[in-house]
Design a protein around this motif. Structure first.
Motif, PDB file in Angstrom:
ATOM      1  N   ARG A   1      45.008  44.900  39.836  1.00 27.71           N
ATOM      2  CA  ARG A   1      45.130  43.681  39.030  1.00 27.71           C
ATOM      3  C   ARG A   1      45.009  42.421  39.884  1.00 27.71           C
ATOM      4  N   ALA A   2      45.249  42.557  41.161  1.00 26.20           N
ATOM      5  CA  ALA A   2      45.175  41.395  42.053  1.00 26.20           C
ATOM      6  C   ALA A   2      43.751  41.080  42.493  1.00 26.20           C
ATOM      7  N   VAL A   3      42.807  41.955  42.197  1.00 26.46           N
ATOM      8  CA  VAL A   3      41.414  41.726  42.578  1.00 26.46           C
ATOM      9  C   VAL A   3      40.832  40.614  41.705  1.00 26.46           C
ATOM     10  N   PRO A   4      40.265  39.562  42.296  1.00 25.86           N
ATOM     11  CA  PRO A   4      39.680  38.481  41.491  1.00 25.86           C
ATOM     12  C   PRO A   4      38.594  39.015  40.551  1.00 25.86           C
ATOM     13  N   GLY A   5      38.675  38.642  39.295  1.00 22.56           N
ATOM     14  CA  GLY A   5      37.696  39.074  38.303  1.00 22.56           C
ATOM     15  C   GLY A   5      38.156  40.219  37.437  1.00 22.56           C
ATOM     16  N   VAL A   6      39.175  40.958  37.858  1.00 18.68           N
ATOM     17  CA  VAL A   6      39.696  42.053  37.031  1.00 18.68           C
ATOM     18  C   VAL A   6      40.493  41.461  35.876  1.00 18.68           C
ATOM     19  N   VAL A   7      40.202  41.904  34.652  1.00 20.75           N
ATOM     20  CA  VAL A   7      40.859  41.338  33.473  1.00 20.75           C
ATOM     21  C   VAL A   7      41.722  42.340  32.725  1.00 20.75           C
ATOM     22  N   LYS A   8      41.480  43.649  32.935  1.00 26.15           N
ATOM     23  CA  LYS A   8      42.256  44.611  32.162  1.00 26.15           C
ATOM     24  C   LYS A   8      42.177  45.986  32.833  1.00 26.15           C
ATOM     25  N   ILE A   9      43.252  46.733  32.774  1.00 30.09           N
ATOM     26  CA  ILE A   9      43.303  48.124  33.223  1.00 30.09           C
ATOM     27  C   ILE A   9      43.592  48.976  31.986  1.00 30.09           C
ATOM     28  N   VAL A  10      42.743  49.992  31.749  1.00 32.65           N
ATOM     29  CA  VAL A  10      42.849  50.755  30.503  1.00 32.65           C
ATOM     30  C   VAL A  10      42.901  52.257  30.804  1.00 32.65           C
ATOM     31  N   PRO A  11      44.044  52.916  30.561  1.00 30.47           N
ATOM     32  CA  PRO A  11      44.055  54.380  30.641  1.00 30.47           C
ATOM     33  C   PRO A  11      43.252  54.953  29.461  1.00 30.47           C
ATOM     34  N   ILE A  12      42.330  55.856  29.742  1.00 29.79           N
ATOM     35  CA  ILE A  12      41.538  56.484  28.688  1.00 29.79           C
ATOM     36  C   ILE A  12      41.608  58.000  28.845  1.00 29.79           C
ATOM     37  N   THR A  13      40.990  58.706  27.944  1.00 31.89           N
ATOM     38  CA  THR A  13      41.075  60.165  27.945  1.00 31.89           C
ATOM     39  C   THR A  13      40.614  60.776  29.258  1.00 31.89           C
ATOM     40  N   SER A  14      39.555  60.234  29.853  1.00 33.30           N
ATOM     41  CA  SER A  14      38.956  60.842  31.032  1.00 33.30           C
ATOM     42  C   SER A  14      39.428  60.230  32.347  1.00 33.30           C
ATOM     43  N   GLY A  15      40.343  59.249  32.303  1.00 29.10           N
ATOM     44  CA  GLY A  15      40.808  58.651  33.544  1.00 29.10           C
ATOM     45  C   GLY A  15      41.391  57.272  33.343  1.00 29.10           C
ATOM     46  N   VAL A  16      41.119  56.382  34.288  1.00 32.56           N
ATOM     47  CA  VAL A  16      41.614  55.007  34.223  1.00 32.56           C
ATOM     48  C   VAL A  16      40.430  54.062  34.374  1.00 32.56           C
ATOM     49  N   ALA A  17      40.283  53.136  33.427  1.00 37.45           N
ATOM     50  CA  ALA A  17      39.177  52.182  33.453  1.00 37.45           C
ATOM     51  C   ALA A  17      39.649  50.835  33.969  1.00 37.45           C
ATOM     52  N   VAL A  18      38.814  50.225  34.787  1.00 35.42           N
ATOM     53  CA  VAL A  18      39.050  48.864  35.255  1.00 35.42           C
ATOM     54  C   VAL A  18      37.988  47.973  34.626  1.00 35.42           C
ATOM     55  N   VAL A  19      38.440  46.959  33.897  1.00 34.77           N
ATOM     56  CA  VAL A  19      37.540  46.040  33.205  1.00 34.77           C
ATOM     57  C   VAL A  19      37.559  44.711  33.944  1.00 34.77           C
ATOM     58  N   ALA A  20      36.356  44.193  34.222  1.00 35.08           N
ATOM     59  CA  ALA A  20      36.271  42.972  35.014  1.00 35.08           C
ATOM     60  C   ALA A  20      35.137  42.092  34.514  1.00 35.08           C
ATOM     61  N   SER A  21      35.027  40.922  35.114  1.00 34.37           N
ATOM     62  CA  SER A  21      33.996  39.970  34.703  1.00 34.37           C
ATOM     63  C   SER A  21      32.639  40.315  35.287  1.00 34.37           C
ATOM     64  N   ASN A  22      32.609  41.186  36.291  1.00 33.58           N
ATOM     65  CA  ASN A  22      31.340  41.576  36.904  1.00 33.58           C
ATOM     66  C   ASN A  22      31.470  42.957  37.535  1.00 33.58           C
ATOM     67  N   THR A  23      30.344  43.512  37.932  1.00 35.42           N
ATOM     68  CA  THR A  23      30.322  44.875  38.447  1.00 35.42           C
ATOM     69  C   THR A  23      31.087  44.992  39.765  1.00 35.42           C
ATOM     70  N   TYR A  24      30.898  44.038  40.648  1.00 36.84           N
ATOM     71  CA  TYR A  24      31.553  44.107  41.952  1.00 36.84           C
ATOM     72  C   TYR A  24      33.075  44.113  41.798  1.00 36.84           C
ATOM     73  N   ALA A  25      33.596  43.238  40.947  1.00 39.71           N
ATOM     74  CA  ALA A  25      35.045  43.178  40.742  1.00 39.71           C
ATOM     75  C   ALA A  25      35.556  44.476  40.128  1.00 39.71           C
ATOM     76  N   ALA A  26      34.789  45.042  39.197  1.00 42.51           N
ATOM     77  CA  ALA A  26      35.202  46.302  38.583  1.00 42.51           C
ATOM     78  C   ALA A  26      35.257  47.412  39.628  1.00 42.51           C
ATOM     79  N   ARG A  27      34.285  47.435  40.530  1.00 39.11           N
ATOM     80  CA  ARG A  27      34.261  48.450  41.588  1.00 39.11           C
ATOM     81  C   ARG A  27      35.437  48.251  42.555  1.00 39.11           C
ATOM     82  N   GLN A  28      35.661  47.016  42.961  1.00 42.77           N
ATOM     83  CA  GLN A  28      36.768  46.736  43.875  1.00 42.77           C
ATOM     84  C   GLN A  28      38.111  47.064  43.233  1.00 42.77           C
ATOM     85  N   GLY A  29      38.235  46.728  41.957  1.00 46.06           N
ATOM     86  CA  GLY A  29      39.472  47.028  41.253  1.00 46.06           C
ATOM     87  C   GLY A  29      39.706  48.523  41.121  1.00 46.06           C
TER      88      GLY A  29
END
Length: 719
Positions: A246-274
């Motif tokens: 959550r501290a990664v700049p650009g990350v906006v939401k963390i979502v537990p889903i059936t297959s794992g944990v999703a990181v939602v961000a404003s861009n691809t790089y932030a999502a990967r870092q998160g």
């Protein structure tokens, strides 16, 4: 291409899918057209004609790189006698009521059937439109219908000297009903089908970066998501710590889903870092913990009768209970294979309650609609699919569970507000998350008669079913899944053998498996063709002569025809320089028969293929250039996995997660390929897959000629 200047892509995504109105073969003028604008008229669900003469064909099959949509457009254009330079193609919307394949009741792209399934429907569409356009012109000009001709998009009446483009009559033609009995052209009358004029309509857009793939989609307010998956198949999420993510700049939401944990961000790089910052613990209580080598050992023991397994017969005739005389034994181990598409799995999802829009490249519209509707508690009609071209699929984008699409929808539902969320899988995600061509083991024992030909054939095949646990599991009959045995059950070699006892066992697996380009033929072609060369060698008979006799006994005319063509064009029987040998293989799948002759040497211990001669019997070649392209591309794909392809799993964890460990064929390793198409007047058959499985056994048979040692396992080059 004149004046094109390559630059970094900046594509604002916008999709307009025009649905064909009215019933099949009935036209309508599209309302709301301004007087000074180009008028449009639909002629059934597959065809739209503009007043400027532009012809748009609506393709119900997706564009996955195979080029079939251009061939589909040619079917309409041929019967319509359209100007090919004015023909366009669009992908149909997801609507099984209009665009389902009759044999499946699904809107699905697969089985190398895009052209064969469209052969009559699209030609009838073109013929019907031509008939009403001619009728409209004849009425306006006051001349007999029979005196009006159409050629290259121009309607003419020679006696009066009158002519006009087809677009001039769309308004009147759209109100007419075509004749009940349509007269289609005979193959001898084709001016477009079967010529070099049928070229890829999407080539320029793909070459210049104008084609929009899922990864190009950029919608207003769009977010990007990545998912942390269990490293083991069957592993479940236990706990996770997302403080650092959550501290990664650009990350906006963390979502537990059936297959794992999703990181939602404003861009691809932030999502990967998160995602990389997540701390996740997995529950492996129900996970697959075995290694692929362990599974292969188990399969080998089952095939040899050393481990109990309930085999089911799939070919049985004569008495093969006791093998006498000269007996040849074959063992062949084949690994898990990844689809390794150039574009990894991805999908843009927008969700608002039960309403959903998906923008991505799919092979299976109907199954995806059903699965997502069930997930959201709505109806399939509420799931809109904007179908984009895909950067390869080979079967991977047609999964009965809609795995990555479900992930995208679960994440978008959690975000809410119909906000577009692009799910992005990295190459590592794609390679490690499944699905794979099943690991497989063949064992065959064949007794030869006094002339050296098969008298009795015993065959044991162990391969996981790709249908078990899916909505298509009903296709597994009496313990036999047809995809697992195709290429053996219909083999001319078994038909030519007096006694056959062929059995299969589909062991359960936690590792997700799926069809891969040419499906069962990916392993059965290798097993059957390499076994026949071993039999010929044991009998002291040339492999080509050996096949000729077996094809004659089995009545395999197509096999014999491509065999003779490949032998002639390859120079079979002529001398090669020392250290080189030719290998031969022939296989039939998806309605087409393909022969390969490969010239092979060993260079630093690795097979090097320098030349391959291909002969194909695929019926009428709608686009000869595209048939050659599919034979070449399929061959390279098959050569790549035969030489190098192997998904390695250790203690349940996939080790081969990118092209540094999952080696693929490089350009400097690719052979020269010449393709020869057998002339035919039968309807077209598949070409997207039949070119793939033949090269592996051709190379193996060349190695057998070079070394005298049969191949017992793939890949041919071990990492």
């Amino acid at each position: 291409m004149s004046g094109f200047k390559p630059s970094r892509r900046a594509v604002l995504f916008g999709a307009v899918l025009a649905a064909g109105g009215g019933a099949l073969l009935v036209g309508r003028l599209i309302p709301g057209t301004k007087p000074d604008a180009v008028a449009l008229a639909d002629f059934g669900p597959f065809l739209r004609i503009a007043s400027d003469g532009t012809v748009t064909v609506i393709a119900k099959f997706s564009e996955l790189g195979q080029g079939a949509q251009s061939g589909m457009a040619a079917l309409v254009a041929e019967e319509l006698d359209a100007d090919w330079s004015k023909v366009r193609v669009e992908t149909a919307p997801a609507d099984p009521t209009r665009f389902a394949r009759a044999s499946f009741k699904l809107q699905i792209t697969g089985g190398s059937a895009s052209i064969s399934d469209s052969w009559l429907d699209l030609r009838r569409t073109g013929a019907a439109a031509r008939a009403v356009l001619v009728q409209a012109a004849a009425t306006e000009w006051g001349v007999p219908v029979g005196e009006v001709t159409v050629r290259d998009g121009v309607i003419a009446h020679a006696a009066s000297g009158r002519s006009a483009g087809i677009g001039a009559f769309i308004t009147a033609a759209a109100a007419l009903t075509p004749p009940a009995e349509l007269v289609l052209k005979q193959p001898t009358e084709f001016r477009l089908i079967g010529t070099q004029r049928v070229t890829r309509l999407d080539a320029a857009a793909k070459s210049t970066g104008k084609a929009v793939f899922t990864q190009d989609v950029q919608l207003p307010g769009q977010l990007v998501a990545m998912v942390a998956h269990s490293p083991r198949f069957g592993g479940r999420l236990a706990t996770f710590d997302d403080v650092a993510a959550r501290a990664v700049p650009g990350v906006v939401k963390i979502v537990p889903i059936t297959s794992g944990v999703a990181v939602v961000a404003s861009n691809t790089y932030a999502a990967r870092q998160g995602r990389d910052a997540l701390v996740v613990e997995w529950d492996d209580a129900a996970a697959e913990m075995r290694s692929s080598d362990t599974i292969q050992t188990e399969y080998r023991e089952m095939a040899a009768g050393m481990r109990e397994a309930p085999f089911a017969p799939f070919v049985s005739h004569g008495d093969a209970s006791s093998l006498k005389g000269k007996v040849v034994t074959m063992e062949l181990a084949l690994p898990f294979l990844a689809h390794a598409t150039m574009e990894p799995m991805n999908c843009v999802a927008q969700v608002d309650g039960t309403r959903c829009r998906l923008s991505f490249g799919t092979q299976n519209h109907t199954v995806d609609q059903r699965n997502i509707a069930k997930l959201l508690g709505g109806a399939p009609e509420e799931v809109e699919i904007v179908t984009l071209p895909a950067g390869g699929s080979f079967g991977r984008r047609s999964v009965a569970t809609s795995d990555y699409q479900r992930e995208a929808v679960e994440i978008a539902r959690a975000v809410g507000g119909f906000t577009p969320v692009k799910l992005v899988w990295t190459r590592e995600d794609d390679m490690a998350a499944g699905y794979y061509r099943p690991l497989t083991h063949h064992r065959a024992r064949v007794a030869l008669d006094k002339d050296g030909y098969p008298a009795a054939w015993e065959h044991r095949l162990v391969t996981a079913s790709i249908l078990t646990g899916t909505p298509f599991a009903g296709a597994v009959k009496d313990g036999v899944e047809k995809h697992g045995v195709e290429g053996t059950v219909d083999s001319p070699y078994l038909k030519a053998t007096p006694a056959v006892d062929a059995r299969v066992y589909h062991p359960p697996t936690r590792i997700p498996v799926l069809w891969l380009r040419s499906v069962g033929a990916t392993h059965t072609a290798m097993a059957m063709e390499h076994m026949v060369d071993q039999l010929a060698r044991k009998a002291g008979i040339d492999p080509a002569d050996y096949r000729r006799e077996l094809y004659r006994r089995a009545g395999a005319d197509s096999h014999l025809a491509v065999l003779e063509l490949a032998l002639e064009k390859s120079g079979w029987g002529t001398d090669l320089e020392p250290g080189w040998a030719r290998g031969l293989a022939v296989h039939h799948c998806f309605g087409s028969t393909v022969a390969n002759v490969a010239e092979v040497s060993l260079v630093d211990g690795e097979p090097r293929v320098r030349r391959v001669t291909v002969a194909v019997d695929c019926g009428i070649a709608v686009s000869p250039d595209q048939v050659r392209a599919q034979m070449e591309g399929g061959l390279m794909y098959g050569l790549s996995y035969s030489l190098f392809g192997e998904v390695k799993i250790v203690d349940g964890v996939v080790q081969t997660t990118n092209f540094d460990t999952y080696r693929v064929l490089r350009m400097n390793e690719a052979p020269s390929v010449e393709v020869h198409i057998l002339p035919s007047d039968r309807p077209p058959a598949g070409v997207g897959e039949p070119g793939t499985p033949v090269i592996g056994p051709a190379v193996a048979n060349a190695l057998l000629a070079l070394t005298g040692r049969p191949v017992t396992a793939l890949p041919l080059v071990k990492a």
